[in-house]
Design a protein around this motif. Sequence first.
Motif, short mmCIF file in Angstrom:
data_model
loop_
_atom_site.label_atom_id
_atom_site.label_comp_id
_atom_site.label_asym_id
_atom_site.label_seq_id
_atom_site.Cartn_x
_atom_site.Cartn_y
_atom_site.Cartn_z
N PRO A 284 51.23 37.46 36.89
CA PRO A 284 50.17 37.67 38.11
C PRO A 284 51.11 37.34 39.59
N ALA B 184 34.48 44.71 33.83
CA ALA B 184 34.66 43.64 35.60
C ALA B 184 35.61 45.57 36.62
N VAL C 149 46.42 39.48 31.45
CA VAL C 149 46.11 39.62 31.17
C VAL C 149 45.55 41.31 30.58
N ALA C 150 45.14 42.10 31.49
CA ALA C 150 45.03 43.37 30.56
C ALA C 150 46.38 43.81 29.94
N TYR D 197 46.79 38.28 38.42
CA TYR D 197 46.41 38.23 36.93
C TYR D 197 45.00 39.08 36.06
N SER D 198 44.76 39.63 36.61
CA SER D 198 43.83 40.72 35.85
C SER D 198 44.95 41.84 35.28
N THR D 199 46.52 42.30 35.20
CA THR D 199 47.54 42.57 34.97
C THR D 199 48.15 41.91 33.94
N LEU E 218 37.84 47.50 36.19
CA LEU E 218 39.28 47.39 36.20
C LEU E 218 39.90 48.52 35.78
N THR F 22 40.66 43.19 24.84
CA THR F 22 40.90 44.02 26.46
C THR F 22 40.21 45.13 26.92
N LEU G 111 38.28 45.20 30.68
CA LEU G 111 38.42 45.61 32.05
C LEU G 111 37.06 46.71 32.59
N VAL H 238 39.95 38.11 28.25
CA VAL H 238 39.32 38.49 28.58
C VAL H 238 37.58 38.14 29.69
N ILE I 97 38.58 36.92 33.67
CA ILE I 97 38.76 37.76 34.03
C ILE I 97 37.79 38.18 35.28
#
Length: 399
Positions: free
Chosen positions: A107, A139, A116-117, A112-114, A141, A132, A136, A396, A399
């Motif tokens: 992160p 959200a 989690v992805a 951060y989202s990356t 993303l 996941t 995404l 997830v 996110i």
Amino acid sequence: MSPVTATLIILAIITVGEVVSIRSRAKIPTLLVVMIGFFVLIQTGVLPTNIIEASTFAIVGAVLQPALLVHMGTLIPMKVMKSQYKAVLITLIGLVFSVAFILLIVPPIFGYSTGVAGAGPLTGGLIAYLVTAEALQKAGLVSLLAIPIIVLTLQGLVGMPLTSILLRKHGLKIRTAMEGRTMTAAATAAEALPPANLLDEEQSEEKPRRQLIPERYQQSSFILLFLVFVGGAIAVGLENLTGVSYSLFGLVIGITGAYFGIYPAKVLEKANGFSIAMLGLIFIVTGSLVGITIADITAVLPAVATIIVVGTIGLIVGGTIGSKIFKWDPAKGISVTLTAMYGFPGDYLICEEVSRSIGRTKEEEEAILNEILPPMLIGGFTSVTIGSVIIASILVQTI
């Protein structure tokens, strides 16, 4: 393009992937071949971008996904979990450290989202990816969708060679112990079961505490499919009520249902529906590549590389710590945690190759295989089947 023709073309690509995987003894995963082949054919215009939509088969995967999660909860009998509790706990420790490392290091660099992805797919398989990817998309993303699918397709290329090296070290220790007559019968058989059908034998011996659905009704594929869909519908309904991912509820329903005799072990396989369900999921995963360009992939490669390296280090650290706690050879404990990166049948094939290459006699080969295979299988099922789904479902939500 007709649905039959579109489905046939995608099936042809999947079949090529299966052939390559079989010929390479799972060193080249089926999914890797399918993803690369489909992506190249889409990018070069050989296949139309609407081929997945035209096949209509992705709808099958979407409908069967909740049912598949219930099925996954029926895969590991409680008896096996109890007999191999050390492998289960070491695997879980490895997963925790892997996710922790990813969320601590990724992160600050990529967001951060990356993190989690990539965390969910790195610790498991198709279902973790789908959980996941769905989150995404919800959200907004979409630009990160390339991360989980690349992680999913490449992680085995890192995990399998590492596991093979470590298991060879452990296998040599077993052989040396046999030479010195220091390996007792308990050491060779404490956790060993016939290697070819470990889970099947355990499931045949284990009877549910209460047989809520009489066994004669569990012989019907239609009744089993109905029961699985009931579980999947309940899971989806609970998600609507609580906001918690239906994947978690599906696993719990499957585990509980198998324990109390509502579902037989491997329920979708017994209902003759597992292959179709998995095929539908592959269509969904393949379809997610349609909107991804070469530029998208290039943009996320540094993040993907970081996630795979950091996540692998986390699995190694967790496996080392777990091995010390349970007094296992670290080479064995780390190997068990690394099964999160490829699962079955990779874990079985690696164990088979290691035992065959290390054992000089049939006795040595069988002793090595019986020592390493049970914990490796359970480690893979624990991480890919249950652990990764729980991790992805929880992450997830943040996110």
